[in-house]
Design a protein around this motif. Structure first.
Motif, PDB file in Angstrom:
ATOM      1  N   TYR A  29      14.506 -12.225  21.584  1.00 48.20           N
ATOM      2  CA  TYR A  29      14.531 -13.242  22.306  1.00 48.20           C
ATOM      3  C   TYR A  29      14.053 -14.403  21.322  1.00 48.20           C
ATOM      4  O   TYR A  29      12.831 -14.156  20.829  1.00 48.20           O
ATOM      5  CB  TYR A  29      13.793 -13.450  23.685  1.00 48.20           C
ATOM      6  N   VAL A  30      14.296 -15.588  21.308  1.00 52.10           N
ATOM      7  CA  VAL A  30      14.031 -16.799  20.529  1.00 52.10           C
ATOM      8  C   VAL A  30      14.128 -17.805  21.503  1.00 52.10           C
ATOM      9  O   VAL A  30      15.120 -18.062  22.208  1.00 52.10           O
ATOM     10  CB  VAL A  30      14.530 -16.769  19.395  1.00 52.10           C
ATOM     11  N   THR A  31      13.135 -18.913  20.998  1.00 57.13           N
ATOM     12  CA  THR A  31      13.355 -20.166  21.703  1.00 57.13           C
ATOM     13  C   THR A  31      14.178 -21.023  20.769  1.00 57.13           C
ATOM     14  O   THR A  31      14.689 -20.406  19.664  1.00 57.13           O
ATOM     15  CB  THR A  31      12.090 -20.953  21.498  1.00 57.13           C
ATOM     16  N   PRO A  32      14.816 -22.089  21.238  1.00 58.08           N
ATOM     17  CA  PRO A  32      15.629 -22.901  20.107  1.00 58.08           C
ATOM     18  C   PRO A  32      14.743 -23.324  19.075  1.00 58.08           C
ATOM     19  O   PRO A  32      15.330 -23.131  17.837  1.00 58.08           O
ATOM     20  CB  PRO A  32      15.910 -24.263  20.979  1.00 58.08           C
ATOM     21  N   ARG A  33      13.762 -23.588  19.002  1.00 57.92           N
ATOM     22  CA  ARG A  33      12.655 -23.874  17.947  1.00 57.92           C
ATOM     23  C   ARG A  33      12.550 -22.665  17.008  1.00 57.92           C
ATOM     24  O   ARG A  33      12.449 -22.756  15.853  1.00 57.92           O
ATOM     25  CB  ARG A  33      11.183 -24.184  18.629  1.00 57.92           C
ATOM     26  N   GLY A  34      12.517 -21.250  17.668  1.00 56.89           N
ATOM     27  CA  GLY A  34      12.286 -20.102  17.020  1.00 56.89           C
ATOM     28  C   GLY A  34      13.413 -19.872  16.182  1.00 56.89           C
ATOM     29  O   GLY A  34      13.339 -19.246  15.131  1.00 56.89           O
ATOM     30  N   MET A  35      14.568 -19.935  16.761  1.00 52.61           N
ATOM     31  CA  MET A  35      15.844 -19.793  16.020  1.00 52.61           C
ATOM     32  C   MET A  35      15.798 -20.830  14.849  1.00 52.61           C
ATOM     33  O   MET A  35      16.186 -20.369  13.704  1.00 52.61           O
ATOM     34  CB  MET A  35      17.065 -20.050  16.907  1.00 52.61           C
ATOM     35  N   MET A  36      15.502 -22.111  14.966  1.00 55.66           N
ATOM     36  CA  MET A  36      15.625 -23.195  13.862  1.00 55.66           C
ATOM     37  C   MET A  36      14.363 -22.608  12.700  1.00 55.66           C
ATOM     38  O   MET A  36      14.795 -22.853  11.568  1.00 55.66           O
ATOM     39  CB  MET A  36      15.023 -24.535  14.309  1.00 55.66           C
ATOM     40  N   LEU A  37      13.268 -22.023  13.167  1.00 53.24           N
ATOM     41  CA  LEU A  37      12.434 -21.483  12.046  1.00 53.24           C
ATOM     42  C   LEU A  37      12.862 -20.373  11.300  1.00 53.24           C
ATOM     43  O   LEU A  37      12.727 -20.377  10.209  1.00 53.24           O
ATOM     44  CB  LEU A  37      10.939 -21.274  12.810  1.00 53.24           C
ATOM     45  N   LEU A  38      13.525 -19.493  12.173  1.00 51.34           N
ATOM     46  CA  LEU A  38      14.239 -18.329  11.305  1.00 51.34           C
ATOM     47  C   LEU A  38      15.345 -18.735  10.224  1.00 51.34           C
ATOM     48  O   LEU A  38      15.323 -18.322   9.131  1.00 51.34           O
ATOM     49  CB  LEU A  38      14.824 -17.319  12.281  1.00 51.34           C
ATOM     50  N   ARG A  39      16.133 -19.961  10.768  1.00 47.88           N
ATOM     51  CA  ARG A  39      17.033 -20.294   9.810  1.00 47.88           C
ATOM     52  C   ARG A  39      16.625 -21.073   8.692  1.00 47.88           C
ATOM     53  O   ARG A  39      17.002 -20.974   7.464  1.00 47.88           O
ATOM     54  CB  ARG A  39      18.073 -21.110  10.672  1.00 47.88           C
ATOM     55  N   SER A  40      15.300 -21.776   8.893  1.00 50.08           N
ATOM     56  CA  SER A  40      14.734 -22.533   8.083  1.00 50.08           C
ATOM     57  C   SER A  40      14.120 -21.456   6.783  1.00 50.08           C
ATOM     58  O   SER A  40      14.222 -21.732   5.497  1.00 50.08           O
ATOM     59  CB  SER A  40      13.547 -23.352   8.500  1.00 50.08           C
ATOM     60  N   ARG A  41      13.617 -20.422   7.289  1.00 47.63           N
ATOM     61  CA  ARG A  41      12.920 -19.538   6.374  1.00 47.63           C
ATOM     62  C   ARG A  41      14.103 -18.827   5.590  1.00 47.63           C
ATOM     63  O   ARG A  41      13.918 -18.392   4.227  1.00 47.63           O
ATOM     64  CB  ARG A  41      12.151 -18.230   7.298  1.00 47.63           C
ATOM     65  N   LEU A  42      15.113 -18.569   6.042  1.00 48.79           N
ATOM     66  CA  LEU A  42      16.276 -17.978   5.429  1.00 48.79           C
ATOM     67  C   LEU A  42      16.619 -19.013   4.091  1.00 48.79           C
ATOM     68  O   LEU A  42      16.873 -18.571   3.182  1.00 48.79           O
ATOM     69  CB  LEU A  42      17.260 -17.672   6.314  1.00 48.79           C
ATOM     70  N   ASN A  43      16.926 -20.203   4.702  1.00 47.68           N
ATOM     71  CA  ASN A  43      17.320 -21.252   3.671  1.00 47.68           C
ATOM     72  C   ASN A  43      16.260 -21.294   2.680  1.00 47.68           C
ATOM     73  O   ASN A  43      16.558 -21.501   1.380  1.00 47.68           O
ATOM     74  CB  ASN A  43      17.460 -22.508   4.306  1.00 47.68           C
ATOM     75  N   ASP A  44      14.892 -21.293   2.899  1.00 53.31           N
ATOM     76  CA  ASP A  44      13.907 -21.390   1.817  1.00 53.31           C
ATOM     77  C   ASP A  44      14.236 -20.135   0.895  1.00 53.31           C
ATOM     78  O   ASP A  44      13.977 -20.197  -0.305  1.00 53.31           O
ATOM     79  CB  ASP A  44      12.575 -21.440   2.512  1.00 53.31           C
ATOM     80  N   ALA A  45      14.235 -18.895   1.551  1.00 54.06           N
ATOM     81  CA  ALA A  45      14.379 -17.702   0.745  1.00 54.06           C
ATOM     82  C   ALA A  45      15.527 -17.762  -0.293  1.00 54.06           C
ATOM     83  O   ALA A  45      15.494 -17.359  -1.213  1.00 54.06           O
ATOM     84  CB  ALA A  45      14.594 -16.428   1.727  1.00 54.06           C
ATOM     85  N   ILE A  46      16.876 -18.338   0.268  1.00 51.84           N
ATOM     86  CA  ILE A  46      18.043 -18.645  -0.695  1.00 51.84           C
ATOM     87  C   ILE A  46      17.691 -19.219  -1.754  1.00 51.84           C
ATOM     88  O   ILE A  46      17.761 -19.122  -2.921  1.00 51.84           O
ATOM     89  CB  ILE A  46      19.078 -18.816   0.206  1.00 51.84           C
TER      90      ILE A  46
END
Length: 168
Positions: A29-46
């Motif tokens: 379960y994620v909040t909308p902010r939590g989903m944004m943070l996961l995507r941001s972390r993935l973009n940073d890793a890329i």
């Protein structure tokens, strides 16, 4: 001869043999902010892996190992994003504590605390963000303003009373 004296290899292990990062057994379960943070972390890793690939010494052992760590993190993030269930705060019951709630409580000593119940990956207890699977969040789940719940902690049980519930 003892196995301790047998040479197993040349000391260079394959960085691709890193064990995978563990994935929680709980629904993600994620909040909308939590989903944004996961995507941001993935973009940073890329971006980090692309920077490594563009480096002159990209084939150095250290760079290969760092790339393997980042790629493992990327696989973990992709799995967390694919398995994520975004819970919109406006869809929660406004009169009860549930996922995404900001909850104000008072403990037996009269100290007031504010928490927000979030996903496991977004949790940061020092900032008042507690995972929905934490003992406190589980104790508060379903409570209404005025309810007192028992928070089972390693340091001993504590009673907390719900003062306010807010979403959004």
């Amino acid at each position: 001869m003892s196995r301790a004296f047998v040479r197993e290899g040349d000391g260079e292990s394959d960085p691709g043999e890193l064990p995978e990062l563990p994935i929680s057994e709980h629904p993600n379960y994620v909040t909308p902010r939590g989903m944004m943070l996961l995507r941001s972390r993935l973009n940073d890793a890329i971006k980090r892996v692309q920077a490594l690939d563009g480096a002159v010494a990209a084939e150095a052992v250290g760079a290969r190992l760092e790339r393997a760590h980042i790629q493992r993190e990327m696989r973990w993030l992709q799995a967390r994003i694919l398995g994520a269930i975004t819970i919109a705060p406006e869809r929660q019951p406004s009169d009860r504590v549930a996922f995404g709630a900001r909850v104000e409580v008072i403990d037996d000593a009269g100290h007031e605390h504010r928490y927000r119940i979030v996903g496991e990956d977004e949790a940061d207890p020092e900032r008042g963000l507690i995972s929905w699977v934490s003992p406190l969040a589980r104790a508060l789940h379903g409570a209404r303003v005025g309810d007192s719940v028992v928070w089972k902690r390693p340091a001993g049980d504590a009673n907390v009373e719900v003062l306010a519930i807010e979403y959004g």
